[in-house]
Design an enzyme around this catalytic site. Sequence first.
Site, PDB file in Angstrom:
ATOM      1  N   ASP A   1       0.909  -1.258   0.232  1.00 37.20           N
ATOM      2  CA  ASP A   1      -0.068   0.063  -0.080  1.00 37.20           C
ATOM      3  C   ASP A   1       0.781   1.257   0.051  1.00 37.20           C
ATOM      4  O   ASP A   1       0.250   2.309  -0.266  1.00 37.20           O
ATOM      5  CB  ASP A   1      -0.833  -0.052   1.273  1.00 37.20           C
ATOM      6  CG  ASP A   1      -2.139   1.047   1.146  1.00 37.20           C
ATOM      7  OD1 ASP A   1      -2.690   1.230   0.191  1.00 37.20           O
ATOM      8  OD2 ASP A   1      -2.123   1.936   2.244  1.00 37.20           O
TER       9      ASP A   1
ATOM     10  N   MET B   1      -8.163   5.652   2.524  1.00 37.81           N
ATOM     11  CA  MET B   1      -8.287   6.815   1.808  1.00 37.81           C
ATOM     12  C   MET B   1      -6.939   7.030   1.113  1.00 37.81           C
ATOM     13  O   MET B   1      -6.929   8.132   0.244  1.00 37.81           O
ATOM     14  CB  MET B   1      -8.409   8.055   2.600  1.00 37.81           C
ATOM     15  CG  MET B   1      -9.980   8.131   3.268  1.00 37.81           C
ATOM     16  SD  MET B   1     -11.085   8.231   1.725  1.00 37.81           S
ATOM     17  CE  MET B   1     -10.706   9.805   0.955  1.00 37.81           C
ATOM     18  N   ARG B   2      -5.728   6.314   1.030  1.00 35.92           N
ATOM     19  CA  ARG B   2      -4.700   6.640   0.603  1.00 35.92           C
ATOM     20  C   ARG B   2      -4.908   6.381  -1.087  1.00 35.92           C
ATOM     21  O   ARG B   2      -4.376   7.116  -1.691  1.00 35.92           O
ATOM     22  CB  ARG B   2      -3.649   5.578   0.873  1.00 35.92           C
ATOM     23  CG  ARG B   2      -2.302   5.823   0.469  1.00 35.92           C
ATOM     24  CD  ARG B   2      -1.183   4.961   0.898  1.00 35.92           C
ATOM     25  NE  ARG B   2      -0.730   5.664   2.175  1.00 35.92           N
ATOM     26  CZ  ARG B   2      -0.766   4.891   3.253  1.00 35.92           C
ATOM     27  NH1 ARG B   2      -1.349   3.640   3.316  1.00 35.92           N
ATOM     28  NH2 ARG B   2      -0.479   5.332   4.643  1.00 35.92           N
ATOM     29  N   ALA B   3      -5.613   5.542  -1.312  1.00 28.72           N
ATOM     30  CA  ALA B   3      -6.052   5.428  -2.832  1.00 28.72           C
ATOM     31  C   ALA B   3      -6.436   6.886  -3.450  1.00 28.72           C
ATOM     32  O   ALA B   3      -6.172   7.141  -4.639  1.00 28.72           O
ATOM     33  CB  ALA B   3      -6.925   4.248  -3.144  1.00 28.72           C
TER      34      ALA B   3
END
Length: 680
Positions: free
Chosen positions: A202, A283-285
Amino acid sequence: MRPVSPEAPRSTGFPFTAVVGMEDLQLALILAAISPAIGGVLIRGEKGTAKSTAVRALTEILPPVDVVPGCRFSCDPDHPDPACPDGPHQESATMTRPARLVELPVGATEDRVLGSLHLEKALAEGITAYEPGLLAAAHRGLLYVDEVNLLHDHLVDVLLDAAAMGRATVERDGVSVTHPARFVLVGTMNPEEGELRPQLLDRFGLTVDVAASRDPAIRVEVMRARLTYEADPLSFVVRYDGAQRELAERIIKARDLLSEVILTDAALRQIAEICASFDVDGMRADLVTARTAVAHAAWSGRTVVEVEDVRAAAKLALPHRKRRNPFDAPGLDDEQLEQAITDSTPPEPDPDDDPDGGPDGGGPDGGGSPDDVQNDGGQDDSGERAEDSREPNENVESAPGPAPSGQVAGSSEPYKARLLSVQAAGAGVAGRRSRALTEVGRVVGDRARVGRESGRPHLLATIRSAAPHQHARGRSGPGLAVRTSDVRLAVREGREGNLVLFCVDASGSMGTKKRMGEVKTAIVSLLLDAYQRRDTVGLVTFAGADATVALPPTGSVETAVRRLESLPTGGRTPLAEGLLQASEVLRIAAIRDPRRRPLLVLVTDGRATSGDKAFARARQAAGWIGQQGIASVVVDCEPRRGVRLGLAAELAADLGAEYLDLGEVAAGNLVRAVTDRRAA
C-alpha cells in the site's frame, strides 16, 4: 531548479528513451519523479523484461539536486533540516550534484540500511559517531529495491517507518539519532517468487505490470537496440542524447507547472466515485490518484485536471489497492474503470436528442427490444447457469466411487488458521511461524564477535567484557578503553519461516468429487496460513504412472493455490514414486536453503496401485524419509464408509508422522495440527 546544462552524457548506461515497449512503466516512473509525493512505483513482471534497466536509466534524465556542501544527508540549502546530525548549516552555501539512485540489497543488514553508531568511540570518548546508512544516501533521491518481495520482514518494517514519518531514527543503547529520509521508493519483483506484505504494498503509490511483448516486430526492435548498445555503448548513448535532454527538460517544466495545476471539485468527486466503485481500503488510494492526476496534467502541459488525467492515474494507482482475496492476482478491469468514469462524469446536454423518443436504440432506454435481448443469448446463458448451479442433495449419502479421470474438484471457503507459537529446533530463516534465533527479535543473551562480523552490539555485555582490563590498559580517566575483542553481539530470539511441502494423491482411489473438494479446502486453508506467516511452499502430486513436481518450493503461495485448484484426479496411484519425488525436492531445498526447516504433508488414502508389493515399496520410502528426521503429517483420505484398510496409518508410523483422518478433522483443525507438529 537549474536547467539541464548542455554537457556530455553522464554515463554510458542504457538510455531511458531507448527502452522499447514499456510505455506504462516509463510513464509511472516519470510521474513519480515529477511528484515524489505520489509515493513511488512498484514494477511487477516476469524475469527478463527490462525492469531494472528502466529504473537505473531513470536517474540520467532527472534534474540535478541542490544540497548543502559536506552534508552527508543531502539537506536542501533553502530549507536545511534544523535537526540534521551534520548541522547547523550555512544557508548561503550551495552545491549541485546529479540525482542519486541508491540500491538496497535484499540481504542488507538493518545497520547498513539505517546506519550505525560507533560503539568504541561512544564508550571510550563519550561522543556519538554516527555512520549514515542507505536511507540517508537516498534522501531527496530514489531508493531502489530489486526483488522487493524477498526483502526480510525487519527491513520492511524499517522502510514502512521511514515512508510514514519521512525520517529515519536510530535508537541504539540509549543513544538516538534522527535525520530526514524522503525518497521515491521504486521496487521490482517477480510475482512467481511471492507477494508483498499488504502494508508495504500500500505504500507504493503506483504499480505497473510488465510483460515481454508477443509482437515479433517489437521483440526484434528490442533485440536490435540491446545488441547495438552492447557493441558500442558510447555511440549508442550519444545517439539518444538529444531525446534524453528533451525528456529531462520536459520533466523540469512539469515540476515547475505542478503547483499551478487546478484540481477541480468535479475531478475530486470523480476520483472519489471511482475509488469507491472499486471498493478500495482506506483513503490513500484517493489521495494517490489525485496527486497522480495532477502530475499527469502537468506532464501533459495542462493547468486543469481533465478526465484523461484521472483515467491515467486510476490505471496506475488502483490495481494493487483493489479489495481482493489473498490469492487473487492484482489487476484492474478496464471495462469497470470506463464504466466508473462514465457514471461519475456529469452528462452534457445534446441538442440533437429527441425529447419525445429518448436516445436512439429502438426503445425508451435505448437498449433494444426484449426480443433482441433474448436473441443475444440471455435465455441460453441463464439456462446454462441454472444447470451448472444444481448440486446433489447433501443430506442423501451415497457410496463413494472413484473420481473420473481428469475430473477437477474445486475447494470451498478456506478456514482461518489459529496462530500458535512452537519451540524452535535451532537458528532458522526469519519469518512468522516458529520460535528461532534470528537477526531480529528480543535479546535473550550475548556472544563473542567472530572476526569482523557485523551485528548489533550488546552494550552491557561489552562493558562487562572490557571493565576488568582497564587497569592493565592504563585507563584512569573517564570512559572505557574498549578493544575489538571486547565487543559482544546480542543474541536475539524471533520467529522463523518453514518449507511446507504438500505431497498430494491425485489418483482415482481418492474417491468422490466431494471428498477431493474437502481435501483441497484443507490444503488451501493451510496455504492461507502460510501466506500470512511468510512460509515457503511446494506441491508434489502423484497419479497415473509417475509423480510430478507441480510447484517447486517458492514463496508464491498464490501460484500454489492456482496449481492446486486446477489439479485433476483419476488414474493409478504411484504412492512410492510420490514419496521419493517429495524426498528429492526436500533434499535439493536443503542444499539451497539449509536453515529453513521442512514439513512434509502427505495427503493420501494409502492405496498404492499393484497391491502389496507396491505398498511395501511405499512403506520403504516412508521409512527412509522418517530416518532423515523430517517432520511430517499424514492426512488419511480413505472413505469412512465401507471396509477401511488403514494403510495411511501404517505410512504415518513409518514416517514418524502425525496421523489425521480427513473425515474427522475440519480444515481449521488440520491447520492447527500441522502447526503443532512443527514443534517435533
